[in-house]
Structure formats: structure tokens, C-alpha cells
Design an enzyme around this catalytic site. Structure first.
Site, PDB file in Angstrom:
ATOM      1  N   GLY A  60      16.267  34.665 -48.310  1.00  0.00           N
ATOM      2  CA  GLY A  60      16.138  33.673 -47.399  1.00  0.00           C
ATOM      3  C   GLY A  60      15.603  32.157 -47.966  1.00  0.00           C
ATOM      4  N   CYS A  61      15.178  32.245 -49.104  1.00  0.00           N
ATOM      5  CA  CYS A  61      14.676  31.026 -49.972  1.00  0.00           C
ATOM      6  C   CYS A  61      15.714  30.373 -50.730  1.00  0.00           C
ATOM      7  CB  CYS A  61      13.669  31.260 -50.850  1.00  0.00           C
ATOM      8  SG  CYS A  61      12.098  32.118 -49.833  1.00  0.00           S
ATOM      9  N   GLU A  62      15.687  29.032 -50.791  1.00  0.00           N
ATOM     10  CA  GLU A  62      16.569  28.318 -51.554  1.00  0.00           C
ATOM     11  C   GLU A  62      16.959  28.740 -53.035  1.00  0.00           C
ATOM     12  OE1 GLU A  62      16.728  23.734 -52.453  1.00  0.00           O
ATOM     13  OE2 GLU A  62      17.218  24.067 -50.256  1.00  0.00           O
ATOM     14  N   ASN A  63      15.707  28.770 -53.482  1.00  0.00           N
ATOM     15  CA  ASN A  63      15.643  29.167 -55.103  1.00  0.00           C
ATOM     16  C   ASN A  63      15.055  30.512 -54.944  1.00  0.00           C
ATOM     17  OD1 ASN A  63      14.796  25.947 -55.008  1.00  0.00           O
ATOM     18  ND2 ASN A  63      16.114  26.588 -56.669  1.00  0.00           N
TER      19      ASN A  63
END
Length: 147
Positions: A60-63
Site C-alpha cells: 500500500g505504499c508508493e515506494n
């Protein structure tokens, strides 16, 4: 999980919540806060591959972001992590500052994200970064329930 001496960082010890409050208080422009986050992220040591393998990759994190923890005999938790993104590393540094060296009960009593609100950081985050930050907070709370 792993020996915390191999995942040392200055957050929560040398860099405290009070340090961050004093650093961010005079910053009124989001760009200045952004630069400060990048500088904090540079202080976060990169995790060796063997620690990344033991840490949990947070969905769920961008990176890509990894978060791991250990529990000392006195019940205090040591969290460590890493990210491929400069801003996310800075956000992780703030989060580590907020949670480092606390017991599971202390962490469950107050949101790990409270410091972000005090520093005025959450309001300007993109939706994807906010989602990632929430995922990290949830991972910390989940870790406290395993202790």
C-alpha cells in the site's frame, strides 16, 4: 526478529520528538518541510539485504518500504526500516522517532501518527503517501499485538 544493534538509527534516541518539534516549528512552507524530510531520510541507515529479508515489506505504499522490529527484555520495542523513496525515508524517520523505545502498551495508547499531526506533515501528503503512512502505522500496531 533480529538483533537491534544491526539496525541502529538515531531516531527516538539522538533525534527525539522534541528535536523534530523544534526543527519543524519555524517551517511555514511545505517545500521547507519537504526538504527537512529528505534530510531526515538521509540520516536513516540503509538496511542490509538480510534485514530486509527479515523485515516486512509494507503493502500500500508508493515506494517499497520495509519495517521490522525487536523487543528488548524490558518490553521496549525497537523498530527499524528502509524505503526506496527519499520522501518516504523521511516519513519513516519521523515515524521511527515517534515509536522507538516504547512498550506495546504505550504504542497502543497513542496513535503512531500523532507526531505527524503535531508537525503539520499529514495535511500536505498525497493520497498515496497518506495511504502508505497509514499502512506503516497499522503495521506498528499489529506488531504491538504480537508482543
Amino acid at each position: 526478529m533480529t538483533n537491534p544493534q544491526f539496525a541502529g538509527h538515531p531516531f527516538g534516541t539522538t533525534v527525539t520528538a522534541e528535536t523534530l518539534r523544534n526543527t519543524f516549528a519555524p517551517l511555514t512552507q511545505w517545500e521547507d518541510k519537504y526538504r527537512q524530510l529528505i534530510m531526515l531520510g538521509k540520516q536513516l541507515p540503509a538496511l542490509p539485504d538480510e534485514l530486509k529479508a527479515q523485515a516486512k515489506e509494507i503493502a500500500g505504499c508508493e515506494n517499497r518500504v520495509w519495517l521490522g522490529y525487536t523487543v528488548a527484555e524490558n518490553g521496549k520495542m525497537h523498530f527499524f526500516g528502509d524505503s526506496e523513496g527519499r520522501i518516504v525515508r523521511g516519513l519513516l524517520a519521523v515515524l521511527l522517532t515517534a515509536v522507538e523505545g516504547k512498550t506495546a502498551a504505550e504504542l497502543q495508547a497513542q496513535s503512531p501518527l500523532a507526531l505527524f499531526d503535531e508537525l503539520g506533515l499529514r495535511a500536505q501528503l498525497s493520497a498515496s503517501r497518506s495511504q502508505g503512512l497509514n499502512a506503516l502505522s497499522e503495521a506498528i500496531i499489529a506488531a504491538t499485538k504480537q508482543v
